[in-house]
Design an enzyme around this catalytic site. Structure first.
Site, PDB file in Angstrom:
ATOM      1  N   LYS A 196       5.548   6.775  -1.364  1.00  0.00           N
ATOM      2  CA  LYS A 196       6.212   5.746  -0.565  1.00  0.00           C
ATOM      3  C   LYS A 196       5.750   5.863   0.879  1.00  0.00           C
ATOM      4  O   LYS A 196       5.969   6.880   1.532  1.00  0.00           O
ATOM      5  CB  LYS A 196       7.734   5.901  -0.649  1.00  0.00           C
ATOM      6  CG  LYS A 196       8.509   4.851   0.132  1.00  0.00           C
ATOM      7  CD  LYS A 196      10.003   5.054  -0.060  1.00  0.00           C
ATOM      8  CE  LYS A 196      10.808   4.034   0.729  1.00  0.00           C
ATOM      9  NZ  LYS A 196      12.268   4.230   0.551  1.00  0.00           N
ATOM     10  N   LYS A 249       4.788   2.514  -3.548  1.00  0.00           N
ATOM     11  CA  LYS A 249       5.421   1.516  -2.685  1.00  0.00           C
ATOM     12  C   LYS A 249       4.845   1.603  -1.277  1.00  0.00           C
ATOM     13  O   LYS A 249       4.813   2.715  -0.716  1.00  0.00           O
ATOM     14  CB  LYS A 249       6.938   1.757  -2.654  1.00  0.00           C
ATOM     15  CG  LYS A 249       7.721   0.797  -1.784  1.00  0.00           C
ATOM     16  CD  LYS A 249       9.202   1.164  -1.762  1.00  0.00           C
ATOM     17  CE  LYS A 249       9.975   0.184  -0.890  1.00  0.00           C
ATOM     18  NZ  LYS A 249      11.408   0.532  -0.770  1.00  0.00           N
TER      19      LYS A 249
END
Length: 326
Positions: A196, A249
């Protein structure tokens, strides 16, 4: 011309039937995970201004949204919660009567077969907006792990099928796995936000989830967008600690990372098609600059081609309709 020697690749593109026959990558409804924002209150369906078509729902308006998801054949939702009150530790995240817990129980009672994924983080529940315990302006790693474990257990007790920790604290998968196992939830999988990045694409989400940090940023715990090799270290740690899925992400600017993770690990990979990616397409389509359907389908197909097994996307309902020819 008889002396030319070249390959005729166009032979396999000559008709729609021929193109379908040799098609390599497919997007299916079963690949989709749909995010839903739930909040305390009554008779609420608040439009998120920066994300056309996305809303915040109170529990009494939630059923209609979930009904539509199920009717469209989308197999899974992920819940993000907006509590009525926030505090320094984000206690609303791990109370049995927290908004995510209440929404989970409501959905599972109505649709037991629908997969409910609980986002496991503190940022939406803390008054400072960070994903862990704060001391001064420092985000404390180890002190945050106990709270994350407690959150995961409370979500599993409420009926969540999958725990999805997004906080990026070191050791968060290990702490949650131990907490779940000790509470008797050893069969509940962890969908880790393993890779992320500290991305500028998250802006619209912070409006939708009311989770923007009140000071500083999240660069001390989310990854530097410049780094590729670091993604391997993060993924390896989460696998060793017990992750069952790996999320990358954002997705669109990190297709190379999705491919890297796919080439090196065998766990299912989830691409998170984040709010900023969604908002850009919606804005361009509303201005008539692009045609929305083919751009969305091409974008998500690119994520599948890069190696994603599933896509967490705000486009899910539209995509499900399009895949049915609606």
């Amino acid at each position: 011309m008889t002396e030319l020697n070249f390959r005729r690749h166009r032979r396999l593109r000559s008709s729609q039937a021929m193109r379908s026959m040799v098609k390599e990558t497919y997007l299916h409804k079963e690949d989709l995970i749909y995010p839903i924002f739930v909040m305390e209150g009554e008779n609420i369906k608040n439009a998120v201004n920066s994300m056309p078509g996305v809303f915040q729902f109170s529990l009494d308006t939630l059923n209609a949204e979930v009904d539509e998801v199920v009717e469209l054949g989308i197999p899974a939702v992920i819940l993000f919660g907006l509590p009525a009150e926030k505090d320094a530790e984000g206690t609303g995240a791990f109370h049995d009567h927290g908004i995510v817990q209440k929404a989970t129980r409501q959905i599972k009672e109505r649709y037991p077969e629908l997969i409910v994924i609980a986002d496991t983080c503190l940022c939406e529940f803390t008054d400072h907006g960070h994903c862990g315990v704060v001391e001064g302006e420092k985000i404390l790693n180890d002190a945050s792990l106990d709270l994350l474990g407690r959150t995961a257990v409370s979500q599993a007790k409420a009926g969540a099928d999958i725990i999805a920790p997004s906080n990026m604290m070191d050791g968060f998968v290990a702490a949650i796995r131990v907490a779940l196992d000790e509470a008797g939830f050893e069969d509940v999988p962890i969908m880790s936000y393993a890779v992320k990045y500290a991305s500028a694409y998250y802006g619209p989400f912070r409006e939708a989830a009311d989770g923007a940090p009140k000071f500083g940023d999240r660069k001390t715990y989310q990854m530097d967008p410049a780094n590729r090799l670091e993604a391997f270290r993060e993924a390896e740690s989460d696998i060793e600690e017990g992750a069952d899925f790996l999320i990358v992400k954002p997705a669109l600017s990190y297709l190379d990372i999705i491919r890297d993770i796919r080439n090196n690990y065998t766990l299912p990979i989830v691409a998170y098609n984040v709010s900023g990616e969604y908002a850009m397409i919606k804005a361009a389509a509303q201005n008539g600059w692009i045609e929305e359907k083919p751009v969305v389908m091409e974008t998500l197909l690119g994520m599948k081609r890069a190696g994603a097994d599933m896509i967490l996307t705000y486009h899910a309902k539209d995509v499900a309709r399009w895949l049915e020819g609606k």
